[in-house]
Motif scaffolding. Structure first.
Motif, PDB file in Angstrom:
ATOM      1  N   LEU A  91       0.827  -1.194   0.000  1.00 53.17           N
ATOM      2  CA  LEU A  91       0.000   0.000   0.000  1.00 53.17           C
ATOM      3  C   LEU A  91       0.868   1.254   0.000  1.00 53.17           C
ATOM      4  CD1 LEU A  91      -2.610  -1.039   2.705  1.00 53.17           C
ATOM      5  CD2 LEU A  91      -3.163  -0.499   0.315  1.00 53.17           C
ATOM      6  N   VAL A  92       0.465   2.230  -0.783  1.00 52.33           N
ATOM      7  CA  VAL A  92       0.949   3.599  -0.654  1.00 52.33           C
ATOM      8  C   VAL A  92      -0.232   4.415  -0.148  1.00 52.33           C
ATOM      9  CG1 VAL A  92       1.873   5.626  -1.832  1.00 52.33           C
ATOM     10  CG2 VAL A  92       2.552   3.325  -2.585  1.00 52.33           C
ATOM     11  N   ILE A  93      -0.090   4.993   1.034  1.00 51.42           N
ATOM     12  CA  ILE A  93      -1.183   5.743   1.659  1.00 51.42           C
ATOM     13  C   ILE A  93      -0.762   7.197   1.761  1.00 51.42           C
ATOM     14  CG2 ILE A  93      -2.692   5.943   3.679  1.00 51.42           C
ATOM     15  CD1 ILE A  93      -1.898   3.011   4.339  1.00 51.42           C
ATOM     16  N   GLU A  94      -1.591   8.080   1.244  1.00 51.68           N
ATOM     17  CA  GLU A  94      -1.296   9.511   1.292  1.00 51.68           C
ATOM     18  C   GLU A  94      -2.290  10.212   2.207  1.00 51.68           C
ATOM     19  OE1 GLU A  94      -0.376  13.292  -1.662  1.00 51.68           O
ATOM     20  OE2 GLU A  94      -1.499  11.573  -2.449  1.00 51.68           O
ATOM     21  N   ASP A  95      -1.780  10.835   3.253  1.00 53.82           N
ATOM     22  CA  ASP A  95      -2.581  11.653   4.168  1.00 53.82           C
ATOM     23  C   ASP A  95      -2.542  13.084   3.644  1.00 53.82           C
ATOM     24  OD1 ASP A  95      -3.738  13.069   6.208  1.00 53.82           O
ATOM     25  OD2 ASP A  95      -2.558  12.163   7.806  1.00 53.82           O
ATOM     26  N   ARG A  96      -3.519  13.413   2.825  1.00 58.96           N
ATOM     27  CA  ARG A  96      -3.463  14.692   2.123  1.00 58.96           C
ATOM     28  C   ARG A  96      -3.612  15.877   3.057  1.00 58.96           C
ATOM     29  NH1 ARG A  96      -5.352  14.156  -4.107  1.00 58.96           N
ATOM     30  NH2 ARG A  96      -4.208  12.225  -4.505  1.00 58.96           N
ATOM     31  N   ALA A  97      -4.396  15.728   4.098  1.00 58.95           N
ATOM     32  CA  ALA A  97      -4.559  16.825   5.048  1.00 58.95           C
ATOM     33  C   ALA A  97      -3.236  17.152   5.728  1.00 58.95           C
ATOM     34  CB  ALA A  97      -5.625  16.478   6.081  1.00 58.95           C
ATOM     35  N   ALA A  98      -2.508  16.117   6.127  1.00 58.23           N
ATOM     36  CA  ALA A  98      -1.234  16.342   6.804  1.00 58.23           C
ATOM     37  C   ALA A  98      -0.191  16.922   5.873  1.00 58.23           C
ATOM     38  CB  ALA A  98      -0.729  15.036   7.405  1.00 58.23           C
ATOM     39  N   LEU A 131     -10.093   1.047   2.107  1.00 58.41           N
ATOM     40  CA  LEU A 131      -8.873   0.469   2.659  1.00 58.41           C
ATOM     41  C   LEU A 131      -9.159  -0.223   3.990  1.00 58.41           C
ATOM     42  CD1 LEU A 131      -5.380   2.114   2.701  1.00 58.41           C
ATOM     43  CD2 LEU A 131      -6.222   0.890   4.683  1.00 58.41           C
ATOM     44  N   MET A 132      -9.912   0.458   4.866  1.00 53.96           N
ATOM     45  CA  MET A 132     -10.188  -0.134   6.183  1.00 53.96           C
ATOM     46  C   MET A 132     -11.115  -1.336   6.089  1.00 53.96           C
ATOM     47  SD  MET A 132     -10.398   3.075   8.851  1.00 53.96           S
ATOM     48  CE  MET A 132     -11.624   4.012   7.912  1.00 53.96           C
ATOM     49  N   ALA A 133     -11.979  -1.359   5.077  1.00 56.93           N
ATOM     50  CA  ALA A 133     -12.838  -2.529   4.910  1.00 56.93           C
ATOM     51  C   ALA A 133     -12.014  -3.765   4.556  1.00 56.93           C
ATOM     52  CB  ALA A 133     -13.879  -2.251   3.824  1.00 56.93           C
ATOM     53  N   ARG A 134     -10.950  -3.571   3.780  1.00 57.06           N
ATOM     54  CA  ARG A 134     -10.121  -4.698   3.381  1.00 57.06           C
ATOM     55  C   ARG A 134      -9.077  -5.048   4.441  1.00 57.06           C
ATOM     56  NH1 ARG A 134      -7.527  -4.990  -2.578  1.00 57.06           N
ATOM     57  NH2 ARG A 134      -9.636  -4.211  -3.000  1.00 57.06           N
ATOM     58  N   TRP A 135      -8.521  -4.005   5.071  1.00 58.81           N
ATOM     59  CA  TRP A 135      -7.511  -4.213   6.118  1.00 58.81           C
ATOM     60  C   TRP A 135      -7.950  -3.449   7.373  1.00 58.81           C
ATOM     61  CZ3 TRP A 135      -5.830  -3.053   1.058  1.00 58.81           C
ATOM     62  CH2 TRP A 135      -5.248  -4.137   0.381  1.00 58.81           C
ATOM     63  N   PRO A 136      -8.792  -4.056   8.178  1.00 59.21           N
ATOM     64  CA  PRO A 136      -9.304  -3.369   9.373  1.00 59.21           C
ATOM     65  C   PRO A 136      -8.227  -3.096  10.417  1.00 59.21           C
ATOM     66  CG  PRO A 136     -10.015  -5.668   9.323  1.00 59.21           C
ATOM     67  CD  PRO A 136      -9.391  -5.391   7.996  1.00 59.21           C
ATOM     68  N   GLN A 137      -7.012  -3.542  10.176  1.00 57.33           N
ATOM     69  CA  GLN A 137      -5.915  -3.207  11.077  1.00 57.33           C
ATOM     70  C   GLN A 137      -5.624  -1.704  11.085  1.00 57.33           C
ATOM     71  OE1 GLN A 137      -5.888  -5.498   8.621  1.00 57.33           O
ATOM     72  NE2 GLN A 137      -4.564  -7.267   9.074  1.00 57.33           N
ATOM     73  N   THR A 141      -8.638   8.570   9.117  1.00 56.99           N
ATOM     74  CA  THR A 141      -9.542   9.680   9.477  1.00 56.99           C
ATOM     75  C   THR A 141     -10.557   9.985   8.397  1.00 56.99           C
ATOM     76  OG1 THR A 141      -7.994  11.317   8.601  1.00 56.99           O
ATOM     77  CG2 THR A 141      -7.761  10.702  10.917  1.00 56.99           C
ATOM     78  N   GLY A 142     -10.364   9.465   7.191  1.00 58.78           N
ATOM     79  CA  GLY A 142     -11.329   9.672   6.124  1.00 58.78           C
ATOM     80  C   GLY A 142     -10.792  10.468   4.955  1.00 58.78           C
ATOM     81  N   GLY A 143      -9.718  11.226   5.147  1.00 62.31           N
ATOM     82  CA  GLY A 143      -9.167  12.031   4.061  1.00 62.31           C
ATOM     83  C   GLY A 143      -8.030  11.373   3.313  1.00 62.31           C
ATOM     84  N   HIS A 306      -2.851   4.976  14.049  1.00 58.85           N
ATOM     85  CA  HIS A 306      -3.226   4.475  12.725  1.00 58.85           C
ATOM     86  C   HIS A 306      -3.178   2.954  12.559  1.00 58.85           C
ATOM     87  CE1 HIS A 306      -3.758   8.431  11.093  1.00 58.85           C
ATOM     88  NE2 HIS A 306      -2.555   8.796  11.464  1.00 58.85           N
ATOM     89  N   VAL A 307      -2.384   2.250  13.339  1.00 60.12           N
ATOM     90  CA  VAL A 307      -2.363   0.775  13.288  1.00 60.12           C
ATOM     91  C   VAL A 307      -2.158   0.249  14.709  1.00 60.12           C
ATOM     92  CG1 VAL A 307      -1.780   0.086  10.914  1.00 60.12           C
ATOM     93  CG2 VAL A 307      -0.005   1.061  12.380  1.00 60.12           C
ATOM     94  N   PRO A 308      -3.134   0.466  15.597  1.00 64.03           N
ATOM     95  CA  PRO A 308      -2.898   0.224  17.030  1.00 64.03           C
ATOM     96  C   PRO A 308      -2.530  -1.216  17.375  1.00 64.03           C
ATOM     97  CG  PRO A 308      -5.226   0.653  16.575  1.00 64.03           C
ATOM     98  CD  PRO A 308      -4.472   1.027  15.341  1.00 64.03           C
ATOM     99  N   ARG A 309      -3.091  -2.208  16.691  1.00 63.87           N
ATOM    100  CA  ARG A 309      -2.784  -3.603  17.038  1.00 63.87           C
ATOM    101  C   ARG A 309      -1.449  -4.066  16.425  1.00 63.87           C
ATOM    102  NH1 ARG A 309      -7.313  -6.392  19.106  1.00 63.87           N
ATOM    103  NH2 ARG A 309      -6.881  -8.348  17.992  1.00 63.87           N
ATOM    104  N   PHE A 310      -0.872  -3.249  15.565  1.00 64.18           N
ATOM    105  CA  PHE A 310       0.472  -3.450  15.021  1.00 64.18           C
ATOM    106  C   PHE A 310       1.518  -3.317  16.128  1.00 64.18           C
ATOM    107  CE2 PHE A 310       4.301  -1.691  12.954  1.00 64.18           C
ATOM    108  CZ  PHE A 310       4.360  -2.294  11.713  1.00 64.18           C
ATOM    109  N   GLY A 311       1.206  -2.502  17.144  1.00 67.68           N
ATOM    110  CA  GLY A 311       2.142  -2.215  18.214  1.00 67.68           C
ATOM    111  C   GLY A 311       2.150  -3.275  19.296  1.00 67.68           C
ATOM    112  N   GLY A 312       2.941  -3.010  20.300  1.00 71.13           N
ATOM    113  CA  GLY A 312       3.130  -3.916  21.425  1.00 71.13           C
ATOM    114  C   GLY A 312       4.393  -3.503  22.130  1.00 71.13           C
ATOM    115  N   PRO A 313       4.894  -4.287  23.053  1.00 65.44           N
ATOM    116  CA  PRO A 313       6.171  -3.953  23.681  1.00 65.44           C
ATOM    117  C   PRO A 313       7.264  -3.799  22.625  1.00 65.44           C
ATOM    118  CG  PRO A 313       5.106  -5.774  24.818  1.00 65.44           C
ATOM    119  CD  PRO A 313       4.320  -5.549  23.576  1.00 65.44           C
TER     120      PRO A 313
END
Length: 395
Positions: A91-98, A131-137, A141-143, A306-313
């Motif tokens: 995936l290439v994800i662009e946060d246009r607002a940021a 994107l979130m429907a396919r990868w709910p991980q 924010t919608g933009g 943005h990917v909270p379950r990706f994290g951990g210790p």
């Protein structure tokens, strides 16, 4: 009399190991690889398990090399019967607002799609909900806008280097580690290579020494305007292993206020996150191995949002070096005044192309016409010869 070789390769990281293999495959004996540290050391840019490989490119000069790079990796895998590339999709994800108000050139969705269309690469364009429907991980924010390309994946850096060196030996190459090159001295049509164990001689030399490039070239009269940056990645011991298995979670690049990249569980029982560029300037000798706590916190904040379950210790964070010209483009060329010396610099983003670059450097060393277009990576381009050329770290 100095011992003579047909080609000596200086530096056996990603580019040097690939070059050594390609030279040995063509020449057999007479090819020597020199590494100043132990093989597989962690002082440079080619360490660790994983790099992203992708057809997604936003610049013509790299888009032209992307498919040939895949072919080159498959050739290495086929000869060695070893898996180096693991497909995951990307995936290439662009946060246009940021990114509002930030000059990004063509490093955006439109820049990638233009290259995909030009080179006939299949892709999907997704909005945040798709994107979130396919990868709910992901939590978006919608933009955001995204591109998915199914051929993206992971190239195993450490394994690739070891495979290249093993194949080089199988074809007759010699390798000497813990052998620093103190000087290169053009000698007629050849090169004298000065080491602590004596002076070697070669018809041709390939310099693939990354952050040590200018030290190796010092007596040739060439000094490249290279900046060394200390970068870092963090591995997270996520408890959600199944969700982030390579078969279920793609590699990704996030273009926002900061440019992040992430991996599924691979190499370690952990996910991996890094930031492209942004590290402090250093040198090969002065760098530390201590991760920057500011960037650690920046990574953790991104993951939590943005990917909270990706994290951990945090399993660990580790540093590496980027060595970059002012335009952050490769250098793949011979020295104008000493064409028997070939110079390579990967500008901090070359590993995905390493198997192909090894082939191209071998072609240059053997006075063959390069099989791919590399004019943009000339050592005489303005970014390397004009002191007033601005730095533009854009890739």
């Amino acid at each position: 009399m100095p011992v003579s070789h047909r080609v000596i390769v200086v530096g056996l990281g990603g580019l040097g190991s690939a070059t050594l293999y390609r030279l040995a495959a063509q020449l057999g004996s007479g090819v020597l690889g020199l590494e100043q540290f132990e093989l597989g050391h962690v002082r440079g840019a080619s360490q660790d398990h994983s790099r992203i490989i992708r057809l997604a490119q936003h610049q013509e000069e790299y888009a032209a090399l992307a498919a040939p790079a895949y072919k080159a990796w498959h050739e290495v895998e086929a000869e060695a019967c070893q898996q180096i590339v693991t497909p995951t999709g990307g995936l290439v994800i662009e946060d246009r607002a940021a990114r509002a108000g930030i000059a990004t050139g063509n490093r955006n969705i439109e820049g990638y799609t233009a290259m995909f269309d030009r080179y006939g690469v299949a892709y999907e364009r997704l909005d945040a909900d798709e994107l979130m429907a396919r990868w709910p991980q992901f939590r978006l924010t919608g933009g955001e806008q995204a591109l998915y390309q199914p051929d993206s994946g992971i190239v195993d850096a450490a394994r690739a280097n070891a495979v290249h060196r093993a194949l080089a030996r199988a074809h007759g190459a010699e390798i000497r580690d813990r052998t620093p090159v103190r000087a290169l001295r053009p000698d007629g049509e050849g090169v004298a290579v000065v080491t602590d164990d004596g002076v070697l001689h070669a018809d041709r030399v390939v310099v693939a020494s990354d952050a040590w490039t200018n030290q190796v070239l010092a007596e040739t009269g060439t000094a490249l305007p290279l900046t060394v940056l200390q970068e870092q990645v963090t591995y997270y011991a996520t408890p959600h292993l199944a969700e982030f298995a390579p078969s279920r979670f793609p590699v990704f690049m996030w273009h926002g206020r900061h440019n992040f990249y992430g991996f599924p569980v691979y190499g370690e029982v952990a996910t991996k996150l890094g930031q492209h560029m942004g590290g402090h300037e250093t040198t090969a000798d002065d760098r530390t191995f201590e991760p920057d706590p500011v960037r650690r916190e920046r990574y953790a904040d991104f993951v939590s949002r943005h990917v909270p379950r990706f994290g951990g210790p945090e399993l660990y964070s580790k540093t590496c070096l980027y060595t970059v010209p002012p335009d952050q483009d490769f250098v793949l060329d011979t020295l104008p005044e000493h064409p028997q010396i070939v110079v390579a610099n990967g500008a901090g983003h070359a590993f995905k192309f390493a198997a192909l670059i090894g082939q191209l450097l071998a072609e240059l060393a053997l006075d063959h016409t390069p099989s791919q277009p590399i004019e943009s990576f000339s050592i005489t381009r303005p970014a390397l010869t004009d002191p007033s050329h601005p730095r533009s770290f854009h890739v």
